[in-house]
Design an enzyme around this catalytic site. Structure first.
Site, mmCIF file in Angstrom:
data_model
loop_
_atom_site.group_PDB
_atom_site.id
_atom_site.type_symbol
_atom_site.label_atom_id
_atom_site.label_comp_id
_atom_site.label_asym_id
_atom_site.label_seq_id
_atom_site.Cartn_x
_atom_site.Cartn_y
_atom_site.Cartn_z
ATOM 1 N N ILE A 134 0.912 -1.144 0.000
ATOM 2 C CA ILE A 134 0.000 0.000 0.000
ATOM 3 C C ILE A 134 0.953 1.196 0.000
ATOM 4 C CG2 ILE A 134 -1.812 1.261 1.191
ATOM 5 C CD1 ILE A 134 -2.786 -1.386 2.355
ATOM 6 N N PRO A 135 1.145 1.832 -1.157
ATOM 7 C CA PRO A 135 2.299 2.690 -1.397
ATOM 8 C C PRO A 135 2.226 4.098 -0.791
ATOM 9 C CG PRO A 135 0.928 2.646 -3.335
ATOM 10 C CD PRO A 135 0.319 1.679 -2.354
ATOM 11 N N CYS A 136 2.331 4.190 0.508
ATOM 12 C CA CYS A 136 2.320 5.500 1.159
ATOM 13 C C CYS A 136 3.536 6.332 0.766
ATOM 14 C CB CYS A 136 2.197 5.362 2.680
ATOM 15 S SG CYS A 136 3.348 4.209 3.420
ATOM 16 N N HIS A 137 4.594 5.681 0.273
ATOM 17 C CA HIS A 137 5.760 6.437 -0.193
ATOM 18 C C HIS A 137 5.436 7.268 -1.429
ATOM 19 C CE1 HIS A 137 5.892 2.668 -2.487
ATOM 20 N NE2 HIS A 137 6.565 3.329 -3.403
#
Length: 166
Positions: A134-137
């Site tokens: 889950i690409p919070c970056h």
């Protein structure tokens, strides 16, 4: 069978810990203290926590693909049952951000129809239990990179792997 199964493997960005419930992947941690991670999993999910390295072979392969700059599939169901409804909405929308692209906290707030909730979106990003997948970056502040719970150096490295300049 345990309520949570976990395993870990080494990568060029550190040791990745992955935990699964019957509902799906529930936690990714990097360079975590194993005892603290087990305590966290017990607190969040209750019940027994067991190590089982056989469950992570495909995840390990997918991380290797990702870390060498190829688009991963990440075909895993995720278990966000310990998150609030708002957090689940943010993380579900965040998971839609394509590889190599970014969004701002404000854009995510608008996408979940809470246009004044950019700060709350940032807090939900910080609570993300499954970073990278889950690409919070990929979520940035309007005027810059924003934050990242795993450290700004890793955020920049992950975006660099994806070909994103910030």
């Amino acid at each position: 069978m345990a309520d949570v199964i976990y395993a870990f493997f080494d990568t060029k960005i550190g040791t990745i810990y992955a935990a699964f419930t019957d509902a799906g992947l529930c936690r990714i941690a990097i360079d975590a203290d194993e005892d603290e991670l087990i305590a966290e999993l017990k607190k969040r999910h209750g019940g027994e926590v067991e190590r089982d390295d056989t469950l992570i072979r495909s995840l390990q392969r997918d991380f290797k693909v990702y870390l060498f700059g190829q688009v991963p599939v990440w075909p895993y169901d995720v278990d966000l049952s310990t998150m609030t409804e708002f957090q689940r909405n943010v993380l579900t929308e965040m998971r839609k951000i394509p590889y190599g692209e970014t969004r701002t906290y404000k854009q995510l707030a608008e996408a979940i129809e809470k246009p004044d909730a950019a700060r709350a979106v940032g807090n939900a990003c910080g609570a993300n239990p499954i970073p990278i997948i889950i690409p919070c970056h990929r979520v940035l502040a309007t005027g810059g990179p924003g934050g990242f719970g795993l450290g700004m150096e890793l955020k920049h490295k992950l975006l660099e792997i994806e070909g994103v300049e910030i």
